[in-house]
Design a protein around this motif. Sequence first.
Motif, PDB file in Angstrom:
ATOM      1  N   MET A  72       0.825  -1.202   0.000  1.00 37.57           N
ATOM      2  CA  MET A  72       0.000   0.000   0.000  1.00 37.57           C
ATOM      3  C   MET A  72       0.864   1.259   0.000  1.00 37.57           C
ATOM      4  O   MET A  72       0.542   2.247  -0.669  1.00 37.57           O
ATOM      5  N   LEU A  73       1.973   1.217   0.753  1.00 36.51           N
ATOM      6  CA  LEU A  73       2.873   2.379   0.811  1.00 36.51           C
ATOM      7  C   LEU A  73       3.558   2.601  -0.532  1.00 36.51           C
ATOM      8  O   LEU A  73       3.796   3.734  -0.942  1.00 36.51           O
ATOM      9  N   ASP A  74       3.885   1.498  -1.223  1.00 33.22           N
ATOM     10  CA  ASP A  74       4.618   1.581  -2.488  1.00 33.22           C
ATOM     11  C   ASP A  74       4.087   0.505  -3.427  1.00 33.22           C
ATOM     12  O   ASP A  74       4.633  -0.604  -3.490  1.00 33.22           O
ATOM     13  N   PRO A  75       2.987   0.829  -4.170  1.00 41.69           N
ATOM     14  CA  PRO A  75       2.358  -0.183  -5.029  1.00 41.69           C
ATOM     15  C   PRO A  75       3.329  -0.789  -6.051  1.00 41.69           C
ATOM     16  O   PRO A  75       3.136  -1.917  -6.483  1.00 41.69           O
ATOM     17  N   GLY A  76       4.372  -0.063  -6.416  1.00 44.45           N
ATOM     18  CA  GLY A  76       5.324  -0.581  -7.400  1.00 44.45           C
ATOM     19  C   GLY A  76       6.457  -1.378  -6.777  1.00 44.45           C
ATOM     20  O   GLY A  76       7.397  -1.797  -7.470  1.00 44.45           O
ATOM     21  N   SER A  77       6.375  -1.619  -5.466  1.00 47.16           N
ATOM     22  CA  SER A  77       7.463  -2.304  -4.749  1.00 47.16           C
ATOM     23  C   SER A  77       7.739  -3.675  -5.358  1.00 47.16           C
ATOM     24  O   SER A  77       6.822  -4.405  -5.725  1.00 47.16           O
ATOM     25  N   VAL A  78       9.042  -4.023  -5.459  1.00 47.22           N
ATOM     26  CA  VAL A  78       9.409  -5.300  -6.068  1.00 47.22           C
ATOM     27  C   VAL A  78       9.744  -6.369  -5.033  1.00 47.22           C
ATOM     28  O   VAL A  78      10.108  -7.483  -5.381  1.00 47.22           O
ATOM     29  N   VAL A  79       9.629  -6.028  -3.746  1.00 45.53           N
ATOM     30  CA  VAL A  79       9.919  -7.032  -2.714  1.00 45.53           C
ATOM     31  C   VAL A  79       8.858  -8.137  -2.801  1.00 45.53           C
ATOM     32  O   VAL A  79       7.692  -7.862  -3.052  1.00 45.53           O
ATOM     33  N   ARG A  80       9.302  -9.396  -2.658  1.00 50.56           N
ATOM     34  CA  ARG A  80       8.371 -10.524  -2.720  1.00 50.56           C
ATOM     35  C   ARG A  80       8.112 -11.039  -1.306  1.00 50.56           C
ATOM     36  O   ARG A  80       9.022 -11.044  -0.479  1.00 50.56           O
ATOM     37  N   PHE A  84      13.723 -11.245   2.340  1.00 55.05           N
ATOM     38  CA  PHE A  84      14.124 -10.120   3.184  1.00 55.05           C
ATOM     39  C   PHE A  84      14.112  -8.810   2.404  1.00 55.05           C
ATOM     40  O   PHE A  84      14.439  -8.774   1.218  1.00 55.05           O
ATOM     41  N   ALA A  85      13.694  -7.764   3.093  1.00 53.50           N
ATOM     42  CA  ALA A  85      13.657  -6.423   2.497  1.00 53.50           C
ATOM     43  C   ALA A  85      15.074  -5.847   2.499  1.00 53.50           C
ATOM     44  O   ALA A  85      15.780  -5.922   3.501  1.00 53.50           O
ATOM     45  N   THR A  86      15.462  -5.275   1.361  1.00 50.71           N
ATOM     46  CA  THR A  86      16.765  -4.614   1.247  1.00 50.71           C
ATOM     47  C   THR A  86      16.538  -3.177   0.806  1.00 50.71           C
ATOM     48  O   THR A  86      15.432  -2.816   0.399  1.00 50.71           O
ATOM     49  N   ALA A  87      17.585  -2.369   0.842  1.00 50.19           N
ATOM     50  CA  ALA A  87      17.465  -0.971   0.396  1.00 50.19           C
ATOM     51  C   ALA A  87      17.047  -0.932  -1.075  1.00 50.19           C
ATOM     52  O   ALA A  87      16.331  -0.029  -1.506  1.00 50.19           O
ATOM     53  N   GLN A  88      17.475  -1.943  -1.865  1.00 49.49           N
ATOM     54  CA  GLN A  88      17.162  -1.961  -3.303  1.00 49.49           C
ATOM     55  C   GLN A  88      15.686  -2.286  -3.566  1.00 49.49           C
ATOM     56  O   GLN A  88      15.031  -1.623  -4.359  1.00 49.49           O
ATOM     57  N   ASN A  89      15.163  -3.322  -2.867  1.00 48.72           N
ATOM     58  CA  ASN A  89      13.797  -3.736  -3.220  1.00 48.72           C
ATOM     59  C   ASN A  89      12.705  -3.030  -2.420  1.00 48.72           C
ATOM     60  O   ASN A  89      11.526  -3.271  -2.617  1.00 48.72           O
ATOM     61  N   THR A  90      13.109  -2.133  -1.504  1.00 44.21           N
ATOM     62  CA  THR A  90      12.092  -1.375  -0.750  1.00 44.21           C
ATOM     63  C   THR A  90      12.403   0.118  -0.774  1.00 44.21           C
ATOM     64  O   THR A  90      12.210   0.807   0.224  1.00 44.21           O
TER      65      THR A  90
END
Length: 204
Positions: A72-80, A84-90
């Motif tokens: 919801m915060l970032d609809p285009g987010s690529v984290v699956r 784990f969330a990283t600086a790149q995928n979040t």
Amino acid sequence: GGGGGGAPAGPNGQPPIDTTELMKWRSEFDRQTAPEREIAAAYSRLQGIAQKGAKDMTATDDVALIFQYMKMLDPGSVVREGEFATAQNTAGIPTQIANYYNRALKGNRLSAQQRTEMFTTAQQIAQSANERVRTMVTRDVPAMTARGINPSEVVKSPFSGLLTGKDANLQSELALAREALRDGEPYAVVARTFRERTGQELPR
């Protein structure tokens, strides 16, 4: 230009709606509302998790809850979900939320207050997204009508039913509030959040 008035149906009984035109409007509306539809889908899933009630929620539910909140915060987010969330995928998500997510993946639970804050913000994000959809609809309806297109054939709000089910939400809000009180949150703080989210007073 001076277009002719009257019914959009042609003289030889052609269908009143030009299907190609209708599909064009639908596809444009879907394209313009893509982020809002992502937000609505995530909010719907988040509500489903909340329906379980705080005391029945598991560590897995916390992971799912934070994941949908991040969508919801970032609809285009690529984290699956599950990675784990990283600086790149979040990149579009606050570090604190990404940290909650990584901790939840390791089995650390959210506090009642953290859950309540997420639900509150999620509802605000959904309401804002719904307003954006309404604005687009209001802007486009005159042009659709002028071309003989029935707006209801084009516009399907992704939020219909999501922001109106007050009774269903009330039960999950009560469960969250009671857990927050058990966790030692001051009644005044919990009651204020409950009032903001439901418009009702929290029973003592």
